[in-house]
Enzyme design. Sequence first.
Site, PDB file in Angstrom:
ATOM      1  N   ASP A  48       0.844  -1.362   0.108  1.00  9.53           N
ATOM      2  CA  ASP A  48       0.070  -0.115   0.141  1.00  9.53           C
ATOM      3  C   ASP A  48       0.826   1.364   0.027  1.00  9.53           C
ATOM      4  O   ASP A  48       1.959   1.149   0.148  1.00  9.53           O
ATOM      5  CB  ASP A  48      -0.862  -0.036   1.163  1.00  9.53           C
ATOM      6  CG  ASP A  48      -2.290  -0.774   1.133  1.00  9.53           C
ATOM      7  OD1 ASP A  48      -2.477  -1.254  -0.022  1.00  9.53           O
ATOM      8  OD2 ASP A  48      -2.691  -1.445   2.142  1.00  9.53           O
ATOM      9  N   LYS A  70      -3.595   3.172  -2.279  1.00  9.36           N
ATOM     10  CA  LYS A  70      -4.998   4.058  -2.227  1.00  9.36           C
ATOM     11  C   LYS A  70      -4.811   5.137  -1.424  1.00  9.36           C
ATOM     12  O   LYS A  70      -4.350   5.502  -0.319  1.00  9.36           O
ATOM     13  CB  LYS A  70      -6.142   3.244  -1.521  1.00  9.36           C
ATOM     14  CG  LYS A  70      -6.371   1.812  -2.535  1.00  9.36           C
ATOM     15  CD  LYS A  70      -7.644   1.255  -1.959  1.00  9.36           C
ATOM     16  CE  LYS A  70      -7.310   0.397  -0.921  1.00  9.36           C
ATOM     17  NZ  LYS A  70      -6.301  -0.766  -0.821  1.00  9.36           N
ATOM     18  N   MET A 183      -8.293   8.801   9.078  1.00 11.93           N
ATOM     19  CA  MET A 183      -8.636   9.142   7.670  1.00 11.93           C
ATOM     20  C   MET A 183      -9.734  10.399   7.908  1.00 11.93           C
ATOM     21  O   MET A 183     -10.772  10.094   7.052  1.00 11.93           O
ATOM     22  CB  MET A 183      -9.219   7.869   6.949  1.00 11.93           C
ATOM     23  CG  MET A 183      -8.209   6.995   6.627  1.00 11.93           C
ATOM     24  SD  MET A 183      -8.638   5.412   5.843  1.00 11.93           S
ATOM     25  CE  MET A 183      -9.729   4.504   7.504  1.00 11.93           C
TER      26      MET A 183
END
Length: 282
Positions: A48, A70, A183
Amino acid sequence: MSLPEIPNPRPGPAAGHVYLVGAGPGDPELLTLRGARLIAGADAVVYDNLVSPAIVDMAPAAAERHYVGKKASDHTLPQEEINLLLVRLAQAGKRVVRLKGGDPFIFGRGGEEMEVLVEAGVTVEVVPGVTAAAGVAAYAGIPLTHRDHARSVVFTTGFLKDGALDLDWPMLARRGQTLVIYMGISRLGEICQQLVAHGLPAETPVGVVERGTTQAQRVAVGTLATLADVVAESGIRPPALTIVGDVVSLYPRLEWFSPHPAAAPHAPHVGCTAVHGGEETK
């Protein structure tokens, strides 16, 4: 890199098997020994955006490297294609290490990937990692629990699957706990407003840590009433973790980690690499 000898170590990576390995929050030295051993024996590494390049480089020179990072609204591969890639690599008989920032099962989509692998008949091992909440808070000198400040800790995400921010605000706004938001930097103003609207005092201390545990770490602190402006003025950007609660008042008194201000920020990997010789999201 030579690893210390451990009595009766578990077997190394097996062909046709997938290892969901937590790479930790950024500092490569926070990787587990089990994770390091598996990476060193991998035929294919799928990693990632938040995984340190130093950790990816632990793989053998001949190992395939597949970048599937991502960021919010910017996915190199959709999750469904990542799932299929893991299945395809395992069914080809490769020893596959799926590297995830933090811990695979804490906002890492590890459970989703494991469901698909198990359904396809692929054997899986999960190797826990230091999740961002624990690692980043520790490097910022903000204890998540403290007998004088917090009796419990809650982890939540500020970016749901459908983009909504439909969270259990009354539960998140309870006093006497530490709230860690993954996030959530792009919705910070709304998050702070909701927490105040559901009962937390506007003067509740809040901190945001950008690129925690790395040499590019930056910390901004304020209150629920001021934090959105503080973060905007400081220019802090994802990846960043938000910590809400009285424990934040211990910063900077307990700050111990001294990143190098001139250090270059962790550059995201570019492209999806195949075989070669050498949330903000996970």
